[in-house]
Design a protein around this motif. Sequence first.
Motif, PDB file in Angstrom:
ATOM      1  N   ARG A  86      35.826  47.242  48.682  1.00 35.46           N
ATOM      2  CA  ARG A  86      36.875  47.067  47.411  1.00 35.46           C
ATOM      3  C   ARG A  86      36.214  47.440  45.986  1.00 35.46           C
ATOM      4  N   LEU A  87      34.857  47.021  46.095  1.00 40.42           N
ATOM      5  CA  LEU A  87      34.419  47.347  45.014  1.00 40.42           C
ATOM      6  C   LEU A  87      34.006  48.795  44.867  1.00 40.42           C
ATOM      7  N   LEU A  88      33.634  49.240  45.663  1.00 42.90           N
ATOM      8  CA  LEU A  88      33.565  50.879  45.382  1.00 42.90           C
ATOM      9  C   LEU A  88      34.800  51.449  45.194  1.00 42.90           C
ATOM     10  N   ARG A  89      35.970  51.273  45.724  1.00 39.12           N
ATOM     11  CA  ARG A  89      37.184  51.716  45.360  1.00 39.12           C
ATOM     12  C   ARG A  89      37.593  51.377  43.815  1.00 39.12           C
ATOM     13  N   ALA A  90      37.516  50.236  43.415  1.00 34.75           N
ATOM     14  CA  ALA A  90      37.417  49.756  42.345  1.00 34.75           C
ATOM     15  C   ALA A  90      36.555  50.577  41.460  1.00 34.75           C
ATOM     16  N   ARG A  91      35.434  50.668  41.600  1.00 37.95           N
ATOM     17  CA  ARG A  91      34.723  51.519  40.565  1.00 37.95           C
ATOM     18  C   ARG A  91      34.867  53.007  40.308  1.00 37.95           C
ATOM     19  N   LEU A  92      35.377  53.553  41.706  1.00 39.05           N
ATOM     20  CA  LEU A  92      35.816  54.865  41.496  1.00 39.05           C
ATOM     21  C   LEU A  92      37.086  54.925  40.858  1.00 39.05           C
ATOM     22  N   ALA A  93      38.068  54.219  41.232  1.00 34.21           N
ATOM     23  CA  ALA A  93      39.325  54.444  40.431  1.00 34.21           C
ATOM     24  C   ALA A  93      39.097  54.070  38.892  1.00 34.21           C
ATOM     25  N   LEU A  94      38.404  53.186  38.509  1.00 35.15           N
ATOM     26  CA  LEU A  94      38.042  53.193  37.085  1.00 35.15           C
ATOM     27  C   LEU A  94      37.420  54.290  36.441  1.00 35.15           C
TER      28      LEU A  94
ATOM     29  N   GLU B 182      45.721  44.578  42.173  1.00 36.92           N
ATOM     30  CA  GLU B 182      45.259  43.244  42.185  1.00 36.92           C
ATOM     31  C   GLU B 182      44.250  42.944  42.916  1.00 36.92           C
ATOM     32  N   SER B 183      44.238  43.382  44.226  1.00 30.22           N
ATOM     33  CA  SER B 183      42.883  42.968  45.652  1.00 30.22           C
ATOM     34  C   SER B 183      41.675  43.768  45.111  1.00 30.22           C
ATOM     35  N   LEU B 184      41.881  44.754  44.193  1.00 28.25           N
ATOM     36  CA  LEU B 184      40.430  45.512  43.782  1.00 28.25           C
ATOM     37  C   LEU B 184      39.918  44.807  42.599  1.00 28.25           C
ATOM     38  N   ARG B 185      41.066  44.501  41.786  1.00 30.63           N
ATOM     39  CA  ARG B 185      40.632  44.047  40.318  1.00 30.63           C
ATOM     40  C   ARG B 185      39.946  42.809  40.525  1.00 30.63           C
ATOM     41  N   LEU B 186      40.393  41.918  41.100  1.00 27.64           N
ATOM     42  CA  LEU B 186      39.612  40.553  41.358  1.00 27.64           C
ATOM     43  C   LEU B 186      38.187  40.658  41.759  1.00 27.64           C
ATOM     44  N   VAL B 187      38.000  41.787  42.927  1.00 27.97           N
ATOM     45  CA  VAL B 187      36.868  41.694  43.320  1.00 27.97           C
ATOM     46  C   VAL B 187      35.909  42.199  42.128  1.00 27.97           C
ATOM     47  N   PHE B 188      36.501  43.368  41.325  1.00 29.83           N
ATOM     48  CA  PHE B 188      35.953  43.911  40.419  1.00 29.83           C
ATOM     49  C   PHE B 188      35.292  42.968  39.329  1.00 29.83           C
ATOM     50  N   LEU B 189      36.263  42.127  39.038  1.00 32.40           N
ATOM     51  CA  LEU B 189      36.175  41.260  37.855  1.00 32.40           C
ATOM     52  C   LEU B 189      35.008  40.273  38.100  1.00 32.40           C
ATOM     53  N   LEU B 190      35.005  39.696  39.502  1.00 38.11           N
ATOM     54  CA  LEU B 190      33.994  38.917  39.994  1.00 38.11           C
ATOM     55  C   LEU B 190      32.445  39.262  39.943  1.00 38.11           C
ATOM     56  N   ARG B 191      32.588  40.501  40.430  1.00 37.67           N
ATOM     57  CA  ARG B 191      31.309  41.225  40.577  1.00 37.67           C
ATOM     58  C   ARG B 191      30.727  41.897  39.374  1.00 37.67           C
ATOM     59  N   ASP B 192      31.385  42.830  39.028  1.00 34.78           N
ATOM     60  CA  ASP B 192      31.035  43.732  37.856  1.00 34.78           C
ATOM     61  C   ASP B 192      31.224  42.943  36.476  1.00 34.78           C
ATOM     62  N   VAL B 193      31.973  42.457  36.213  1.00 33.24           N
ATOM     63  CA  VAL B 193      32.282  41.970  34.686  1.00 33.24           C
ATOM     64  C   VAL B 193      31.474  40.590  34.751  1.00 33.24           C
TER      65      VAL B 193
ATOM     66  N   SER C 145      27.312  55.714  49.681  1.00 33.37           N
ATOM     67  CA  SER C 145      26.131  55.068  49.363  1.00 33.37           C
ATOM     68  C   SER C 145      26.142  54.859  47.735  1.00 33.37           C
ATOM     69  N   LEU C 146      27.327  55.407  47.186  1.00 34.96           N
ATOM     70  CA  LEU C 146      27.166  55.120  45.540  1.00 34.96           C
ATOM     71  C   LEU C 146      27.017  53.904  45.311  1.00 34.96           C
ATOM     72  N   SER C 147      27.869  52.899  45.437  1.00 40.35           N
ATOM     73  CA  SER C 147      27.760  51.222  44.918  1.00 40.35           C
ATOM     74  C   SER C 147      26.394  50.971  45.404  1.00 40.35           C
ATOM     75  N   ALA C 148      25.890  51.005  46.623  1.00 42.79           N
ATOM     76  CA  ALA C 148      24.668  50.373  46.938  1.00 42.79           C
ATOM     77  C   ALA C 148      23.605  51.011  46.227  1.00 42.79           C
ATOM     78  N   TYR C 149      23.515  52.253  45.891  1.00 39.91           N
ATOM     79  CA  TYR C 149      22.536  53.023  45.240  1.00 39.91           C
ATOM     80  C   TYR C 149      22.642  52.380  43.884  1.00 39.91           C
ATOM     81  N   ILE C 150      23.632  52.420  43.039  1.00 43.85           N
ATOM     82  CA  ILE C 150      23.763  51.819  41.621  1.00 43.85           C
ATOM     83  C   ILE C 150      23.093  50.465  41.538  1.00 43.85           C
ATOM     84  N   ASP C 151      23.579  49.611  42.586  1.00 43.66           N
ATOM     85  CA  ASP C 151      23.085  48.127  42.691  1.00 43.66           C
ATOM     86  C   ASP C 151      21.785  48.118  43.153  1.00 43.66           C
ATOM     87  N   GLY C 152      21.179  49.202  43.252  1.00 45.36           N
ATOM     88  CA  GLY C 152      19.805  49.053  43.864  1.00 45.36           C
ATOM     89  C   GLY C 152      19.637  48.388  44.993  1.00 45.36           C
ATOM     90  N   ALA C 153      20.531  48.491  45.992  1.00 45.49           N
ATOM     91  CA  ALA C 153      20.552  47.775  47.138  1.00 45.49           C
ATOM     92  C   ALA C 153      20.275  48.980  48.350  1.00 45.49           C
TER      93      ALA C 153
END
Lengths: 88, 201
Positions: free
Chosen positions: B175-183, B142-153, A15-23
Amino acid sequence: MTEHTHTTCEELLDSLSAYIDGALAPELCRELEKHLAECNNCRVVLNTTKRTIDLVQTPLEKPDLPEDVRERLFKRLNLDDYLTRKSK
Amino acid sequence: MNRQPSNEISLEAIIAGDRAEFARLVDEYSSPIYRLGLRMLGNPQDAEDVLQNTFLNALTHIQNFEGRSSLATWLYRIAANEALMLLRKKKPEVNIEEMEGEEDAEDLHPARFVDWSALPEDELLSDEGKKALDDAIQQLPESLRLVFLLRDVEGLSIKETAEALNLTETNVKTRLLRARLALREQLSAYYSERLPARSEK
């Protein structure tokens, strides 16, 4: 899936991402926060993940287009006449 | 948010051939698209190709734009495709669609628990800190990076990111969760060496 009476580190991670995003639903937030209050490692994961996202959103990480790149782009698109920027 | 033009760009005007309006569109979105190219391809020359091809393509196809997504999402979609095409040309071994089978969460598990989040911003964004962050982003698949760049950056929503990349929202979230945790993990490794006293392990 619905029995969140005792949130685990595993569930927090899900749930980490959803929590951070307030979702995340308020009810789940409360469960998760209960777990966070007791679990130092999860708190660290949350704090550092949030901080990571903050950092990539700082202006330093989001530079504007270099002027020479913009110029070549406008020329390539036959937009030379519009190279002079109008005031913002 | 830099995605919302201060006064709305007119699609009708662009389709009708209004060059000034097209120039406005270019100015509005060229920075984020260039950044995306830079982060996906890793060098300014390729990023410039992505940028130019994106707008050339947009100009050619704008008549067919159906308005099912926003103009911004549509542009990001073209840009992402341009970046991926160039990437495939340069690195044929890269497989962007590989994610489906990779759902097992083994490598999601955080292994480092150093809390560096309270370090001051000027340390985190010093030349050295910034390099660590940029390198970490560059190391994402790449597959995670693209998602991360669009969403978080660039700040697209989950839905917009899904539309731009032709993925399901669930897939974007994964993918976003994986990218965030990997970073996070990469940065934690980097900062654990700088915060030895507070390290837990």
